[in-house]
Design an enzyme around this catalytic site. Structure first.
Site, PDB file in Angstrom:
ATOM      1  N   GLY A 171      -1.318  -4.259  31.587  1.00  0.00           N
ATOM      2  CA  GLY A 171      -0.399  -3.598  32.496  1.00  0.00           C
ATOM      3  C   GLY A 171      -1.094  -3.042  33.727  1.00  0.00           C
TER       4      GLY A 171
ATOM      5  N   PHE B 246       1.207  -5.472  29.405  1.00  0.00           N
ATOM      6  CA  PHE B 246       0.973  -4.736  28.169  1.00  0.00           C
ATOM      7  C   PHE B 246      -0.395  -4.057  28.205  1.00  0.00           C
ATOM      8  CE2 PHE B 246       3.903  -8.123  27.328  1.00  0.00           C
ATOM      9  CZ  PHE B 246       4.828  -7.593  26.453  1.00  0.00           C
ATOM     10  N   CYS B 247      -0.426  -2.740  27.963  1.00  0.00           N
ATOM     11  CA  CYS B 247      -1.668  -1.977  27.815  1.00  0.00           C
ATOM     12  C   CYS B 247      -2.605  -2.223  29.002  1.00  0.00           C
ATOM     13  CB  CYS B 247      -2.318  -2.310  26.471  1.00  0.00           C
ATOM     14  SG  CYS B 247      -3.574  -1.130  25.937  1.00  0.00           S
ATOM     15  N   ALA B 248      -3.853  -2.627  28.747  1.00  0.00           N
ATOM     16  CA  ALA B 248      -4.783  -2.881  29.851  1.00  0.00           C
ATOM     17  C   ALA B 248      -4.278  -4.003  30.740  1.00  0.00           C
ATOM     18  CB  ALA B 248      -6.164  -3.210  29.303  1.00  0.00           C
TER      19      ALA B 248
END
Length: 555
Positions: free
Chosen positions: A291, A287-289
């Site tokens: 990721g 998820f997000c950073a």
């Protein structure tokens, strides 16, 4: 909303005093306007004519659809407040037109627009009691008691670590009780993370488990928010076995934790999940950073010849190619980045409260001024909303990781094979040959969906892209049930996001309903659900949500 990069967020969060103050871009803009006097005169004449229509009542200006600041009927029905609203909108358009006029480099233009928008948002008539009809009505109805309650709220918020108007009533929420309440257990605890296995929700489960990896700056329970809004719950209902990685909240003594350490932790969590379930491979979800770190961890496994340990890779609102479409890679200059890194290094970590302030100022109308008016002028409590509670329950970032992410934001190494080395292996994303699922948010202001879409061409396997109609967090936590929910699926062979959007078909519901079957299809056989959590080598240690999630950031 401006396209804000990872490097800019890290630099701004480290430099709270100057993050949105006018800088050299204003001088460049003034110089550009001086070279175009005819254009300036044209814009000035246009706004003067528009304001004349406002004064005479002939203007047809209305707020943008969805602008909740002007939802009070008085903004349309009162001759005075209608003119105030229209005048503000007219002047705002004039200022933004002037900001767009100079031929600035992209980075200067983005920073100028960000500062201009923050100034205009702060000066909205809704932010002043004498020009806000709702405040007038509330003051009359409550006999001025609303200002007394607002003063108490202002004192309370001034003492809080974030020092911004509270955006959530925290009293109904308890982590492990009303939030992060899915039954499970910590089956592995390391220095930097706890690994949580959840109780199965069906008699049979797909053999391949799902490992959920949150951002290193966020508490994991965004994936297990509350009943009916829990991704963990939803996956379990679809015969999948969810695991979640819960990061430790670092302090000064953990300043040396760097990207290698976090990538190593993700690899350890993948291998532990395999051992606990006896599965050959794991569905890995970042998820997000988180990721970014997850993708580099999977690429590291691929470089070691262990890509078969990863069944699929899912990336949620994650940008791997951090270029932003202009001649400059970063709004934050190398000098600004170095200063930010030095400041964080002296403290040992970037406080989660500082990141929370930065994120709030990127959406000031929703996250600051709306709460300012609600709490201080109207004397109301903020809403009791689980997602907002999670959002303010922030995590610190160790100095070494902050520096590594700043470098990624500045140099954009993932677009070039071998430009980034992690755990001693050059990273080549084309070696990630497993199937991938990438999700973006149509109104995402932190990781714009066209940037998320660029990941499709960077990975080496077949990739599916889903576009939610929501913003950054709501795009990820998007459970079924809302009749207005929809998402798009298109042709991933399209070279550009614009071409993909033209090919995309709208679907009712949420992309979760497309993603879960996609995982099941790639998850192998169904087996009997485990009777117990963990195994002999990894016995349950403590009930979910574990202990690391309970540590608070104090600023």
């Amino acid at each position: 909303m401006q396209n804000v990069g990872l490097d800019q967020l890290m630099a701004q969060a480290a430099d709270q005093q100057n993050r949105f103050l006018p800088g050299s871009e204003f001088l460049k803009a003034l110089g550009g306007l001086a070279k175009r006097p005819g254009h300036v005169v044209g814009h000035t004449a246009a706004v003067a004519a528009d304001l004349a229509k406002v004064v005479t009542g002939e203007s047809d200006r209305v707020p943008a659809k969805g602008d909740s600041r002007f939802r009070d009927p008085a903004w349309k029905q009162s001759w005075l407040f209608r003119r105030i609203c229209q005048g503000y909108l007219s002047i705002s358009d004039f200022v933004r037109a002037l900001a767009d006029e100079p031929d600035l480099e992209w980075a200067d233009h983005e920073r100028l627009a960000l500062v201009v928008d923050n100034i205009l948002d702060a000066l909205a008539p809704t932010n002043f009691p004498l020009t806000n009809p709702t405040v007038w009505k509330t003051t009359i109805d409550r006999g001025g008691e609303n200002f007394v309650a607002g003063a108490r709220a202002a004192v309370r918020d001034a003492r809080s670590p974030v020092k911004l108007p509270a955006n959530v009533d925290t009293t109904p929420f308890r982590v492990g009780e009303t939030l992060a309440a899915s039954p499970g257990a910590v089956v592995h605890r390391a220095k930097r993370f706890e690994l949580i296995q959840y109780q199965p929700r069906t008699k049979q489960v797909v053999k391949t488990p799902v490992l959920l990896i949150p951002p290193m700056i966020s508490k994991f329970y965004v994936v297990d928010l509350s009943p009916g809004k829990s991704m963990v719950e939803f996956l379990g209902d679809h015969e999948l076995q969810p695991f979640a990685l819960s990061w430790a909240n670092p302090g000064r003594d953990d300043a040396a934790w760097n990207l290698d350490d976090y990538v190593g932790s993700i690899v350890e969590a993948i291998e532990t999940t395999r051992e606990v379930t006896g599965a050959d491979a794991v569905h890995v979800v970042g998820f997000c950073a988180g990721g970014i770190a997850t993708t580099t961890a999977v690429a590291h496994l691929a470089a070691l010849g262990r890509i078969d340990h990863v069944a699929t890779l899912s990336l949620m609102v994650t940008v791997l190619d951090v270029r932003r479409g202009g001649p400059v890679l970063s709004v934050a200059s190398p000098d600004m980045a170095n200063a930010a890194k030095a400041k964080v290094k002296r403290k040992g970590y970037l406080a989660g409260t500082e990141l929370a302030r930065t994120f709030a100022w990127l959406r000031p109308n929703d996250m600051i001024w709306n709460n300012f008016v609600n709490n201080y002028y109207l004397g109301n409590k903020p809403p009791a909303f689980d997602l907002l509670y999670w959002n303010q329950d922030s995590m610190n970032m160790p100095a070494a990781l902050h520096g590594d992410l700043m470098e990624i934001g500045l140099s954009n190494p993932l677009v070039k094979p071998g430009a980034l080395t992690v755990l001693g292996t050059p990273i080549d994303l084309t070696q990630i040959t497993c199937d991938a699922y990438v999700a973006g948010g149509e109104t995402d202001h932190l990781t714009p969906w066209p940037s998320c879409y660029r990941s499709v061409a960077m990975l080496g396997g077949e990739t599916r892209f889903a576009l939610s109609t929501s913003g950054h967090i709501a795009a990820v936590i998007h459970p079924p049930g809302n009749p207005k929910s929809s998402y798009r699926l298109g042709d991933e062979s399209c070279a550009t996001p614009e071409e993909w959007l033209q090919s995309a078909q709208m679907h009712k519901g949420t992309w979760w309903q497309d993603w879960a079957p996609w995982l099941v299809q790639r998850g192998g056989e169904r087996v009997a659900a485990p009777a117990h959590l963990g195994n002999d080598d990894y016995p349950p240690l403590t009930p979910a949500p574990g202990t690391y999630v309970l540590k608070q950031s104090r600023g």
